[in-house]
Design an enzyme around this catalytic site. Structure first.
Site, PDB file in Angstrom:
ATOM      1  N   MET A 198      -0.038  -7.946   5.082  1.00 25.36           N
ATOM      2  CA  MET A 198       0.116  -6.687   4.872  1.00 25.36           C
ATOM      3  C   MET A 198      -0.206  -6.031   6.656  1.00 25.36           C
ATOM      4  O   MET A 198      -1.439  -6.189   7.048  1.00 25.36           O
ATOM      5  CB  MET A 198      -1.143  -6.372   4.056  1.00 25.36           C
ATOM      6  CG  MET A 198      -1.542  -4.784   3.398  1.00 25.36           C
ATOM      7  SD  MET A 198       0.197  -3.584   2.539  1.00 25.36           S
ATOM      8  CE  MET A 198      -0.285  -2.940   3.473  1.00 25.36           C
ATOM      9  N   GLU A 199       0.541  -4.591   6.142  1.00 25.94           N
ATOM     10  CA  GLU A 199       0.520  -4.229   8.076  1.00 25.94           C
ATOM     11  C   GLU A 199      -0.713  -3.015   8.069  1.00 25.94           C
ATOM     12  O   GLU A 199      -0.090  -1.989   8.300  1.00 25.94           O
ATOM     13  CB  GLU A 199       2.105  -3.312   7.886  1.00 25.94           C
ATOM     14  CG  GLU A 199       2.106  -1.819   6.823  1.00 25.94           C
ATOM     15  CD  GLU A 199       3.144  -2.731   5.672  1.00 25.94           C
ATOM     16  OE1 GLU A 199       2.757  -4.089   4.697  1.00 25.94           O
ATOM     17  OE2 GLU A 199       3.585  -1.639   5.279  1.00 25.94           O
ATOM     18  N   HIS A 232       7.681  -8.794  10.673  1.00 28.32           N
ATOM     19  CA  HIS A 232       7.546  -7.488   9.314  1.00 28.32           C
ATOM     20  C   HIS A 232       6.686  -6.312   9.987  1.00 28.32           C
ATOM     21  O   HIS A 232       6.795  -4.803   9.887  1.00 28.32           O
ATOM     22  CB  HIS A 232       8.109  -8.225   8.188  1.00 28.32           C
ATOM     23  CG  HIS A 232       8.493  -7.477   6.952  1.00 28.32           C
ATOM     24  ND1 HIS A 232       9.708  -6.919   6.871  1.00 28.32           N
ATOM     25  CD2 HIS A 232       7.077  -6.366   6.483  1.00 28.32           C
ATOM     26  CE1 HIS A 232       9.463  -6.334   5.427  1.00 28.32           C
ATOM     27  NE2 HIS A 232       8.035  -5.752   5.012  1.00 28.32           N
ATOM     28  N   GLU A 233       6.131  -7.142   9.522  1.00 28.12           N
ATOM     29  CA  GLU A 233       3.885  -6.472   9.563  1.00 28.12           C
ATOM     30  C   GLU A 233       4.219  -5.677  10.684  1.00 28.12           C
ATOM     31  O   GLU A 233       3.777  -4.508  10.467  1.00 28.12           O
ATOM     32  CB  GLU A 233       3.068  -7.100   9.140  1.00 28.12           C
ATOM     33  CG  GLU A 233       3.110  -8.329   7.911  1.00 28.12           C
ATOM     34  CD  GLU A 233       3.802  -7.591   7.031  1.00 28.12           C
ATOM     35  OE1 GLU A 233       3.355  -5.708   6.733  1.00 28.12           O
ATOM     36  OE2 GLU A 233       4.080  -8.309   6.088  1.00 28.12           O
ATOM     37  N   HIS A 236       6.606  -2.655  10.988  1.00 29.42           N
ATOM     38  CA  HIS A 236       5.960  -1.731   9.943  1.00 29.42           C
ATOM     39  C   HIS A 236       4.870  -0.393  10.753  1.00 29.42           C
ATOM     40  O   HIS A 236       4.889   0.666  10.268  1.00 29.42           O
ATOM     41  CB  HIS A 236       4.662  -1.634   8.331  1.00 29.42           C
ATOM     42  CG  HIS A 236       5.342  -2.645   8.067  1.00 29.42           C
ATOM     43  ND1 HIS A 236       6.265  -1.486   6.766  1.00 29.42           N
ATOM     44  CD2 HIS A 236       5.807  -3.473   6.597  1.00 29.42           C
ATOM     45  CE1 HIS A 236       7.093  -2.236   5.748  1.00 29.42           C
ATOM     46  NE2 HIS A 236       6.385  -4.154   5.762  1.00 29.42           N
TER      47      HIS A 236
HETATM   48  N1  ARG Z   1       3.534  -4.480   2.044  1.00 32.28           N
HETATM   49  C1  ARG Z   1       3.726  -5.327   1.791  1.00 32.28           C
HETATM   50  C2  ARG Z   1       4.683  -6.529   2.916  1.00 32.28           C
HETATM   51  O1  ARG Z   1       5.880  -5.778   2.726  1.00 32.28           O
HETATM   52  C3  ARG Z   1       3.603  -6.043   0.855  1.00 32.28           C
HETATM   53  C4  ARG Z   1       2.418  -5.723  -0.045  1.00 32.28           C
HETATM   54  C5  ARG Z   1       2.082  -6.304  -1.207  1.00 32.28           C
HETATM   55  N2  ARG Z   1       1.930  -5.402  -2.171  1.00 32.28           N
HETATM   56  C6  ARG Z   1       1.393  -5.339  -3.549  1.00 32.28           C
HETATM   57  N3  ARG Z   1       0.778  -5.493  -4.383  1.00 32.28           N
HETATM   58  N4  ARG Z   1       2.515  -5.916  -4.219  1.00 32.28           N
HETATM   59  O2  ARG Z   1       4.600  -6.568   3.675  1.00 32.28           O
HETATM   60 ZN    ZN Z   2       7.027  -4.417   3.985  1.00 33.82          ZN
END
Ligand code: ARG
Ligand code: ZN
Length: 809
Positions: A198-199, A232-233, A236
């Site tokens: 998570m970012e 990736h993070e 973001h």
């Molecule tokens: N934004 C995060 C990512 O792309 C993923 C978060 C997923 N959260 C969820 N509740 N499914 O790395």
């Molecule tokens: Zn993401």
């Protein structure tokens, strides 16, 4: 300030604030929450001895009352107080602005994030953790302090993540001119996490599986995945945090874009062709399946019950393909102009996919992306059919491309998409007669003409680099495919030809087995084409061995299943095994020779050459093990015993686990004791057994569920055993007696009480039930009905998946 309790009315999940015409006011909320009892792992929870948060998509409201929507942005100030001995580390977003001691052995830390952000990016971590520290100097000369935290025992496994972070920071500056904007960047690895990572602004929280690595515990694939997810993070921070989503329907705005960016990054760090093949393999297996069933949705979905159910392969991976199509249509420079304009216009705000599309168009002389919008509106995988005609007298080649997209639930008919089709024409001598160019298919059917084609009928190389997320149907013969496999100047399409050859052979064999006929022998052209790949594995240092390994890897079962009108997973599994075994018999000497040549005792290194060597060697081993005889057992046992890194150890154990004899149990025992309780290694131990192809696989899983190391509370562990079985062991999950279905439905029900997000994902294993032959269809439906009867007892997450699965097309 509203303080009197009578001003507030708390009703279940909502809070009404008496207006009373007071104008501006300050609202103070005081909540009592129990992180130890939060097994959903959303909101504020405990993982091991540490406290942490996960707020995307709607976890912040599980912490306190708030306008929990991505378009509500605020500057956060956070003060954390805790017992100093138990929780010496107190982190949140942004900069640390104060710390101090409190009576009773307690202490506090205060954090301020200067950037306004939506609540889904909020994070707090409190724990007793170890770390490694480094610094990064940005192009503009600012020093950023980088710190990665984990449990003390795991601090020796953080170096790879740190290197990956620094590479990502450099790459985003070089390729997109984007710099990091805070003075610190923290990453915390926790063992209990629903997703990958998570970012959160300045404070990423990661699943340990995407951070921790050392050669004895992580495979090459783990190393690559860690690099990709760290990137990736990090990416973001711009595509997601600085510019975020106006509402959750726009999720692909940040996810599709960020996946595309991490794909580009990984391509630049290693081999672009290899990376493309890996991504397309995953897309075809998972996303195509999703797009063909009742849960098909456009990359911008139209509705949701639980947003967490829409963190899908469609939103992420197909979303990335849509971004890639802009890139293909505009070229690298045009795409960069679009990105620059997007950030210039929208930095600091919450926007929509239309804003992104407008920026791409406006930065490129108003290039028309009107029809392109349909990629955001329509679900389903288009089928593109190609027909070529060569006119020898006129020396012209005409290529007719037509497209059709089958109806999906709620969208019975579809309009044509704007599809970039990259093509080249090859002469019989293997030279390009027409070099790569992008055709824009916009109509239901269009013909493109090529003139001055000398030297006879060319062989078309279509959809190069997989330039659009479509299924391509061609008139290619086995000879054409073998030719392309050997000569195509597009390395992706060389691989693609190998996959088409293999998939035709497997599907034909499967059909014969279903009809209880003897399968046709494999075409000699196919065997020769595979022989040529193996030969290349021996000769030169210059060929990328990963490409050869992937050329020899047969298409995934889930991908092949999607090619069948009526899905017969067990027949397919047998058909695929039959083809693999036939190739192994025909080319045994070659497989052995390559295996032996690459079976070198050299120090472990993670670089494309060494990864390629291990990959090709281990593919050869898996072919050699298809004999399932004593030789196979001896080969895999010896490889297992001699393995000096996790990649080789897992490859050997995976082969051994499906072979007869007691060696596998000894090896599994040894693997278990070598793991010494390392959770990520134990996950592999569970997965290997869940994926085994044995007559008693299901019984073994039943035993493993009772193993002291199995846990429903840890998503990684649960998915390692149950998720792997349901999603990746098709022959066993779909076993004739239906026991696989009952087992998985039992597990959905059990885990749903603890962690609905994990349960809902697992329930998705039944969603394609309508496509199976009748007895499996009925048995799968029976389990879906059974889940539905739980009614109110089912979480909304799981209810949404189950009820959608039962919708008819
Ligand atoms: N934004 C995060 C990512 O792309 C993923 C978060 C997923 N959260 C969820 N509740 N499914 O790395
Ligand atoms: Zn993401």
């Amino acid at each position: 300030m509203l303080t009197a309790e009578s001003d507030l009315l708390v009703l279940g999940k909502t809070i009404d604030i008496a207006s009373g015409g007071k104008g501006d006011f300050t609202l103070q909320t005081k909540v009592l929450i129990k992180p130890e009892a939060n097994f959903e792992l959303s909101g504020f929870y405990k993982s091991g001895s540490a406290y942490c948060t996960q707020c995307e998509a709607e976890g912040f409201r599980r912490i306190t009352y708030y306008l929990d929507r991505p378009d509500v942005m605020a500057r956060f100030k956070v003060r954390i107080e805790a017992d100093k001995a138990k929780l010496p580390l107190l982190l949140s977003n942004g900069n640390k602005v104060g710390t101090g001691e409190l009576p009773g052995g307690r202490h506090f830390a205060e954090w301020e994030d200067p950037f306004p952000k939506p609540s889904y990016l909020f994070a707090v971590v409190a724990g007793d953790l170890g770390s490694i520290v480094d610094t990064y100097k940005t192009t503009s000369g600012r020093d950023v302090r980088l710190e990665i935290f984990s449990e003390h025992d795991n601090v020796d496994k953080l170096e790879h993540a740190m290197m990956s972070l620094k590479k990502s920071m450099k790459w985003d500056e070089d390729v997109y001119g984007l710099e990091y904007d805070l003075d610190i960047y923290n990453i915390v690895a926790v063992n209990d996490f629903n997703m990958g990572a998570m970012e959160n602004k300045g404070l990423n929280v990661f699943n340990t599986a995407f951070v921790l690595a050392k050669p004895e515990t992580a495979t090459d694939t783990d190393y690559e995945r860690i690099e990709g997810v760290i990137a990736h993070e990090y990416f973001h921070n711009w595509s997601g945090n600085r510019v975020t989503c106006q509402d959750w329907f726009q999720l692909t705005l940040k996810e599709g874009l960020t996946v595309f960016r991490d794909q580009q990054f990984s391509a630049d760090m290693g081999s672009a062709a290899v990376k493309r093949i890996e991504d397309v393999r995953v897309l075809r297996a998972r996303q195509f399946a999703e797009d063909s069933g009742p849960r098909a949705h456009a990359i911008r979905p139209e509705s949701y019950m639980k947003m967490d159910n829409f963190y899908t392969s469609t939103v992420y991976e197909k979303g990335a393909e849509v971004i890639r199509m802009y890139h293909t249509l505009l070229g690298t420079e045009g795409f960069r102009k679009g990105m620059d304009l997007y950030f210039e216009r929208h930095d600091g705000s919450a926007v929509t996919c239309d804003d992104f599309r407008a920026a791409m168009s406006d930065a490129n002389g108003g290039k028309d992306f009107g029809q392109f919008e349909r990629w955001y509106l329509q679900a389903g995988t288009p089928v593109v059919e190609a027909k070529g005609v060569y006119d020898a007298a006129k020396k012209t080649y005409s290529l007719t491309l037509s497209q059709h997209t089958a109806g999906t639930v709620g969208q019975p008919s579809k309009l044509p998409f704007h599809i970039p089709v990259r093509v080249g024409l090859l002469g019989r001598d293997g030279k390009e007669v027409v070099s790569s160019q992008v055709l824009e298919l916009k109509e239901a059917s269009q013909t493109f003409y090529f003139e001055g084609i000398e030297g006879g009928e060319p062989v078309p190389s279509l959809l190069r680099g997989f330039s659009a997320p479509v299924r391509l149907k061609t008139q290619q013969t086995e000879e054409d495919l073998a030719f392309l496999m050997a000569h195509d100047t597009d390395s992706f399409n060389r691989w693609e030809a190998s996959q088409k050859l293999a998939s035709q052979a497997i599907l034909a064999t499967t059909e014969a087995l279903t009809e209880e006929k003897t399968p046709e022998p494999l075409a000699p052209t196919m065997i020769e084409a595979f022989r040529a790949v193996l030969k290349a594995g021996l000769d030169s240092e210059s060929v990328d061995k990963s490409l050869l390994a992937y050329a020899l890897s047969l298409p995934e079962e889930l991908t092949l299943l999607g090619e069948m009108d009526v899905m017969r997973p067990v027949d397919l599994h047998k058909g695929r095994d039959h083809v693999k075994k036939t190739l192994a018999v025909a080319l045994k000497a070659e497989f052995l020779k390559v295996y032996k040549a690459l079976d070198q005792d050299v120090p472990y290194a993670v670089n494309p050459e060494e990864i390629g060597r291990r990959r090709l060697k281990n593919v050869c081993m898996s072919y050699l093990c298809t004999s399932k005889d004593k030789d196979a057992v001896a080969l895999a046992s010896s490889a297992f015993k001699r393995a000096t890194c996790m990649t080789d150890s897992i490859a050997a154990l995976a082969c051994l686990a499906s072979l007869p004899g007691s060696e596998k149990d000894e090896a599994l025992q040894m693997f278990y004791s070598n793991a010494k309780g390392d959770p990520l290694v134990l996950n592999k131990w569970f997965s290997i057994q869940a994926l085994a192809d044995l007559p008693d696989t299901i019984d073994r899983i039943q035993v493993l569920i009772k193993h002291p190391d199995f846990s429903m509370k840890n998503p990684n562990r649960f998915r390692a055993l149950i998720g792997a079985f349901a999603n990746s062991n098709l022959a066993q999950f779909h076993a004739e007696d239906g026991r696989g279905y009952v087992l998985v439905a039992d597990m959905v029900l059990a885990v749903d009480k603890l962690n609905p997000q994990v349960a809902a994902r697992l329930a998705g294993a039944f969603s394609l039930w309508r496509k199976f032959e009748s007895s499996r269809r009925n048995m799968m439906k029976e389990q879906l009905d059974r889940l539905m009867t739980v009614g109110d007892g089912l979480s909304r997450d799981t209810y949404e998946i189950v009820s959608q699965s039962l919708l008819s097309a």
